[in-house]
Design a protein around this motif. Structure first.
Motif, PDB file in Angstrom:
ATOM      1  N   VAL A  93      43.328 -36.542  17.198  1.00 51.63           N
ATOM      2  CA  VAL A  93      43.662 -37.959  17.027  1.00 51.63           C
ATOM      3  C   VAL A  93      42.380 -38.742  16.758  1.00 51.63           C
ATOM      4  O   VAL A  93      41.356 -38.535  17.419  1.00 51.63           O
ATOM      5  CB  VAL A  93      44.377 -38.507  18.282  1.00 51.63           C
ATOM      6  N   ALA A  94      42.439 -39.657  15.789  1.00 53.90           N
ATOM      7  CA  ALA A  94      41.264 -40.452  15.437  1.00 53.90           C
ATOM      8  C   ALA A  94      40.798 -41.286  16.631  1.00 53.90           C
ATOM      9  O   ALA A  94      41.623 -41.802  17.392  1.00 53.90           O
ATOM     10  CB  ALA A  94      41.581 -41.365  14.254  1.00 53.90           C
ATOM     11  N   PRO A  95      39.487 -41.442  16.819  1.00 53.82           N
ATOM     12  CA  PRO A  95      38.981 -42.179  17.982  1.00 53.82           C
ATOM     13  C   PRO A  95      39.386 -43.645  18.002  1.00 53.82           C
ATOM     14  O   PRO A  95      39.411 -44.263  19.076  1.00 53.82           O
ATOM     15  CB  PRO A  95      37.455 -42.027  17.861  1.00 53.82           C
ATOM     16  N   ASP A  96      39.717 -44.216  16.833  1.00 51.81           N
ATOM     17  CA  ASP A  96      40.147 -45.618  16.796  1.00 51.81           C
ATOM     18  C   ASP A  96      41.655 -45.760  16.948  1.00 51.81           C
ATOM     19  O   ASP A  96      42.217 -46.815  16.669  1.00 51.81           O
ATOM     20  CB  ASP A  96      39.672 -46.309  15.513  1.00 51.81           C
ATOM     21  N   HIS A  97      42.322 -44.677  17.406  1.00 54.99           N
ATOM     22  CA  HIS A  97      43.754 -44.702  17.694  1.00 54.99           C
ATOM     23  C   HIS A  97      43.997 -44.352  19.166  1.00 54.99           C
ATOM     24  O   HIS A  97      44.721 -43.404  19.485  1.00 54.99           O
ATOM     25  CB  HIS A  97      44.503 -43.717  16.800  1.00 54.99           C
ATOM     26  N   PRO A  98      43.413 -45.104  20.095  1.00 56.27           N
ATOM     27  CA  PRO A  98      43.555 -44.747  21.519  1.00 56.27           C
ATOM     28  C   PRO A  98      44.996 -44.802  22.008  1.00 56.27           C
ATOM     29  O   PRO A  98      45.361 -44.099  22.945  1.00 56.27           O
ATOM     30  CB  PRO A  98      42.686 -45.791  22.228  1.00 56.27           C
ATOM     31  N   GLU A  99      45.831 -45.639  21.357  1.00 52.20           N
ATOM     32  CA  GLU A  99      47.220 -45.749  21.809  1.00 52.20           C
ATOM     33  C   GLU A  99      47.975 -44.439  21.628  1.00 52.20           C
ATOM     34  O   GLU A  99      48.892 -44.124  22.397  1.00 52.20           O
ATOM     35  CB  GLU A  99      47.924 -46.892  21.074  1.00 52.20           C
ATOM     36  N   VAL A 100      47.600 -43.654  20.615  1.00 53.49           N
ATOM     37  CA  VAL A 100      48.259 -42.364  20.388  1.00 53.49           C
ATOM     38  C   VAL A 100      47.924 -41.400  21.522  1.00 53.49           C
ATOM     39  O   VAL A 100      48.735 -40.545  21.891  1.00 53.49           O
ATOM     40  CB  VAL A 100      47.837 -41.780  19.024  1.00 53.49           C
ATOM     41  N   LYS A 101      46.736 -41.552  22.092  1.00 50.89           N
ATOM     42  CA  LYS A 101      46.298 -40.650  23.152  1.00 50.89           C
ATOM     43  C   LYS A 101      46.948 -40.959  24.497  1.00 50.89           C
ATOM     44  O   LYS A 101      46.764 -40.210  25.462  1.00 50.89           O
ATOM     45  CB  LYS A 101      44.779 -40.701  23.292  1.00 50.89           C
ATOM     46  N   ASN A 102      47.690 -42.050  24.573  1.00 51.12           N
ATOM     47  CA  ASN A 102      48.351 -42.397  25.837  1.00 51.12           C
ATOM     48  C   ASN A 102      49.336 -41.331  26.285  1.00 51.12           C
ATOM     49  O   ASN A 102      49.709 -41.268  27.465  1.00 51.12           O
ATOM     50  CB  ASN A 102      49.073 -43.739  25.708  1.00 51.12           C
ATOM     51  N   VAL A 103      49.762 -40.491  25.355  1.00 54.45           N
ATOM     52  CA  VAL A 103      50.687 -39.417  25.714  1.00 54.45           C
ATOM     53  C   VAL A 103      50.048 -38.458  26.717  1.00 54.45           C
ATOM     54  O   VAL A 103      50.749 -37.711  27.410  1.00 54.45           O
ATOM     55  CB  VAL A 103      51.139 -38.674  24.437  1.00 54.45           C
ATOM     56  N   ILE A 104      48.727 -38.482  26.816  1.00 52.12           N
ATOM     57  CA  ILE A 104      48.028 -37.637  27.791  1.00 52.12           C
ATOM     58  C   ILE A 104      48.501 -37.952  29.214  1.00 52.12           C
ATOM     59  O   ILE A 104      48.539 -37.069  30.079  1.00 52.12           O
ATOM     60  CB  ILE A 104      46.505 -37.816  27.656  1.00 52.12           C
ATOM     61  N   HIS A 105      48.887 -39.198  29.469  1.00 56.32           N
ATOM     62  CA  HIS A 105      49.387 -39.550  30.807  1.00 56.32           C
ATOM     63  C   HIS A 105      50.647 -38.746  31.138  1.00 56.32           C
ATOM     64  O   HIS A 105      50.826 -38.285  32.271  1.00 56.32           O
ATOM     65  CB  HIS A 105      49.677 -41.044  30.886  1.00 56.32           C
ATOM     66  N   THR A 106      51.526 -38.593  30.156  1.00 53.81           N
ATOM     67  CA  THR A 106      52.737 -37.795  30.348  1.00 53.81           C
ATOM     68  C   THR A 106      52.389 -36.335  30.594  1.00 53.81           C
ATOM     69  O   THR A 106      52.952 -35.678  31.486  1.00 53.81           O
ATOM     70  CB  THR A 106      53.654 -37.917  29.122  1.00 53.81           C
ATOM     71  N   PHE A 107      51.444 -35.814  29.806  1.00 54.44           N
ATOM     72  CA  PHE A 107      51.042 -34.422  29.973  1.00 54.44           C
ATOM     73  C   PHE A 107      50.404 -34.201  31.347  1.00 54.44           C
ATOM     74  O   PHE A 107      50.604 -33.150  31.968  1.00 54.44           O
ATOM     75  CB  PHE A 107      50.058 -34.010  28.870  1.00 54.44           C
ATOM     76  N   THR A 108      49.644 -35.187  31.808  1.00 53.25           N
ATOM     77  CA  THR A 108      49.000 -35.066  33.117  1.00 53.25           C
ATOM     78  C   THR A 108      50.045 -35.001  34.229  1.00 53.25           C
ATOM     79  O   THR A 108      49.900 -34.231  35.193  1.00 53.25           O
ATOM     80  CB  THR A 108      48.042 -36.241  33.347  1.00 53.25           C
ATOM     81  N   GLN A 109      51.100 -35.803  34.115  1.00 56.80           N
ATOM     82  CA  GLN A 109      52.165 -35.753  35.113  1.00 56.80           C
ATOM     83  C   GLN A 109      52.792 -34.367  35.157  1.00 56.80           C
ATOM     84  O   GLN A 109      53.086 -33.829  36.236  1.00 56.80           O
ATOM     85  CB  GLN A 109      53.230 -36.799  34.789  1.00 56.80           C
ATOM     86  N   THR A 110      52.997 -33.773  33.987  1.00 54.23           N
ATOM     87  CA  THR A 110      53.547 -32.415  33.937  1.00 54.23           C
ATOM     88  C   THR A 110      52.569 -31.426  34.549  1.00 54.23           C
ATOM     89  O   THR A 110      52.948 -30.559  35.344  1.00 54.23           O
ATOM     90  CB  THR A 110      53.858 -32.019  32.486  1.00 54.23           C
ATOM     91  N   ALA A 111      51.282 -31.558  34.189  1.00 54.10           N
ATOM     92  CA  ALA A 111      50.270 -30.621  34.677  1.00 54.10           C
ATOM     93  C   ALA A 111      50.109 -30.699  36.191  1.00 54.10           C
ATOM     94  O   ALA A 111      49.734 -29.708  36.834  1.00 54.10           O
ATOM     95  CB  ALA A 111      48.940 -30.895  33.991  1.00 54.10           C
ATOM     96  N   GLN A 112      50.378 -31.865  36.769  1.00 53.42           N
ATOM     97  CA  GLN A 112      50.225 -32.038  38.211  1.00 53.42           C
ATOM     98  C   GLN A 112      51.483 -31.663  38.997  1.00 53.42           C
ATOM     99  O   GLN A 112      51.489 -31.737  40.221  1.00 53.42           O
ATOM    100  CB  GLN A 112      49.820 -33.487  38.507  1.00 53.42           C
ATOM    101  N   ASN A 113      52.526 -31.254  38.284  1.00 55.68           N
ATOM    102  CA  ASN A 113      53.712 -30.732  38.956  1.00 55.68           C
ATOM    103  C   ASN A 113      53.310 -29.502  39.761  1.00 55.68           C
ATOM    104  O   ASN A 113      52.553 -28.647  39.291  1.00 55.68           O
ATOM    105  CB  ASN A 113      54.769 -30.366  37.901  1.00 55.68           C
ATOM    106  N   GLU A 114      53.800 -29.387  40.980  1.00 50.47           N
ATOM    107  CA  GLU A 114      53.391 -28.281  41.844  1.00 50.47           C
ATOM    108  C   GLU A 114      53.810 -26.919  41.303  1.00 50.47           C
ATOM    109  O   GLU A 114      53.305 -25.887  41.759  1.00 50.47           O
ATOM    110  CB  GLU A 114      53.961 -28.468  43.254  1.00 50.47           C
ATOM    111  N   ARG A 115      54.689 -26.899  40.328  1.00 51.95           N
ATOM    112  CA  ARG A 115      55.101 -25.624  39.739  1.00 51.95           C
ATOM    113  C   ARG A 115      54.461 -25.378  38.376  1.00 51.95           C
ATOM    114  O   ARG A 115      54.895 -24.496  37.636  1.00 51.95           O
ATOM    115  CB  ARG A 115      56.625 -25.576  39.612  1.00 51.95           C
ATOM    116  N   CYS A 116      53.446 -26.159  38.031  1.00 51.98           N
ATOM    117  CA  CYS A 116      52.761 -26.003  36.745  1.00 51.98           C
ATOM    118  C   CYS A 116      51.282 -25.759  36.991  1.00 51.98           C
ATOM    119  O   CYS A 116      50.667 -26.403  37.838  1.00 51.98           O
ATOM    120  CB  CYS A 116      52.951 -27.248  35.878  1.00 51.98           C
TER     121      CYS A 116
END
Length: 493
Positions: A93-116
């Motif tokens: 993702v281009a560095p001047d498109h930080p809004e696209v990177k917001n999906v990382i918050h969703t991925f982090t929630q998944t990664a922090q699931n106790e079964r992941c």
């Protein structure tokens, strides 16, 4: 923000041990690196089982999200060859498109699931074989993307400063393998071959005012090079016409509004578009309207010192070289379109040729995937794994999704939908007995073998904090670590 991340990391220390503890105390089982809930799963009898996902980009984490949602007895391990997660969201993702990177918050929630679990710094084929994964898990899902770019196959393509857009994007985004890319911006004109979003991304980065880029997470080594850049003109060359461009209206609108630059589209190239716009599908109609408006606009004299040009119906024939062996220009063949419908129209070369002087050529004509293992059926023509509805042909228990399953097309939302479908397919096959469920003991043995190398998600959070702290010192959201060894050192603190 940084204080909240520190608090989260401190809490994580109560839940997991770091990889370094495993290295200093080899007798500890690797399961101690995982959450207490996972250790309970390992000790329970019953239908507890696990799935391995190869690749931690959008396809990987969206698939994991669907699996965890659909089966409360399922453990998901996400394997990644780098010590850091998120794949193209981090490095594409281009560095001047930080809004696209917001999906990382969703991925982090998944990664922090106790079964992941995230197992970074583990490359399949180097640190663990695909067969070992298949022996240890009920199912293995391949979603490692498209690692290579397509080449032009024209004379001069191997000249210095003829660069793939993929590598250029990796260079300014801090991808370790591209951090030392030899980029020479000591020229006034650059040519970008391709009319997709990535082509517009690299053109925009070349032309964006430095004071705007300094506020992004663009890597500092790239920013230093761009500060010294002499590039004033960028030519974007496509083999077909304005009705077949692959970029989106959002990307084009950004280019049209880019401060200090002016767009150039030949009125001849957009002649007659206004007569057919109303009959186009809505997304294509809005995009074509903007192309037509830009090409027919009367622009008063201005102080813009930079410009970008869309060239249509042109294909590269050869890269021209100077007496000193540098790029001097590119020879293009003029095409005409053949075909009854817009979608089927193909570019057919004519005898007409043109030359564009330039000192930099960036090819952005698409990506292709590579086979991971000889045992996996692979379509070399399509550069994807042979599959039907994500099921790898002739290989029960093996699946694929994302670009490796369909090719490098679509945006993150398309990848999400495809990954969700894949997750549902795997759950269905596990429920109906189409694939055998494996007990967690097999998986536990494999994890113990990998304990000395693996980077956990909590270790990634240390890297994340270090990058944000480094960025904060220079007024940026983050300054990425670009060296794998440095990443591992931070992870082991």
């Amino acid at each position: 923000m940084l204080a909240r991340r520190k608090a989260t990391l401190c809490l994580g220390k109560f839940l997991r041990f770091s990889v370094c503890a495993s290295k200093s105390q080899p007798e500890k089982c690797f399961l101690q690196l995982l959450t207490p809930a996972l250790r309970r799963h390992s000790s329970q009898s019953g239908p507890q089982h696990s799935v391995a996902i190869v690749g931690s980009g959008p396809a990987g984490y969206y698939t994991a999200q669907q699996l965890l949602k659909g089966d409360p007895g399922l453990v998901v391990d996400v394997y990644e060859k780098l010590p850091v997660p998120f794949g193209l969201v981090r490095y594409g993702v281009a560095p001047d498109h930080p809004e696209v990177k917001n999906v990382i918050h969703t991925f982090t929630q998944t990664a922090q699931n106790e079964r992941c679990n995230f197992l970074g710094n583990i490359e399949v084929g180097r640190d663990v074989s695909l067969q070992e994964l298949r022996n240890a898990y009920s199912a293995v899902i391949l979603c490692y993307g498209a690692a290579e770019d397509r080449t032009l196959g024209v004379p001069g393509e191997d000249l210095p400063n003829v660069i793939s857009a993929k590598s250029f994007v990796g260079w300014y985004n801090g991808l370790p393998e591209d951090k030392d890319l030899p980029v020479n911006l000591d020229c006034e004109s650059a040519v970008v071959l391709g009319h997709g979003n990535v082509a517009l991304d690299v053109a925009r980065i070349l032309l964006t005012p430095i004071n705007m880029l300094e506020k992004t997470d663009i890597s500092e080594h790239a920013l230093d090079c761009l500060r010294r850049s002499k590039v004033k003109r960028v030519h974007l060359v496509g083999r077909r016409g304005p009705l077949q461009v692959a970029f989106t209206i959002k990307e084009l609108r950004e280019m049209v509004k880019l401060p200090g630059t002016r767009p150039v589209i030949s009125p001849q190239d957009v002649q007659g578009l206004d007569k057919i716009i109303k009959d186009l599908p809505r997304p294509r109609r809005r995009l074509t309207e903007l192309i037509h408006k830009t090409g027919t606009a009367v622009r008063p004299g201005s102080e813009e010192v930079k410009e970008w040009t869309l060239h249509f119906c042109r294909s590269p024939q050869r890269i021209l070289t100077s007496a000193g062996g540098d790029v001097a220009g590119i020879e293009l063949v003029v095409n005409r379109l053949q075909g009854e419908t817009l979608e089927s129209q193909k570019a057919v070369a004519t005898d007409e040729r043109e030359i564009l002087p330039c000192g930099l050529v960036l090819r952005s004509i698409g990506y292709k995937s590579l086979p991971l293992d000889p045992s996996v059926p692979f379509s070399k023509g399509k550069n994807i794994i042979d599959n039907e509805d994500s099921r790898v042909k002739g290989e029960p228990g093996l699946y694929c999704t994302g670009w490796i399953g369909r090719g490098p097309v679509g945006v993150i939302a398309d990848t999400m939908n495809y990954a969700f479908d894949t997750g549902r397919t795997v759950l269905q096959d596990l429920d109906n007995g189409r694939v055998a469920r494996r007990e967690l003991g097999c998986r536990d043995q494999l994890l113990n073998k990998l304990r000395s190398k693996a980077v956990t998600f909590e270790d990634w959070e240390k890297i994340d904090m270090a990058e944000m702290a480094a960025g904060e010192k220079i007024g940026k959201p983050r300054e990425k670590l670009v060296n794998v060894e440095e990443m591992l050192q931070v992870a082991c603190r």
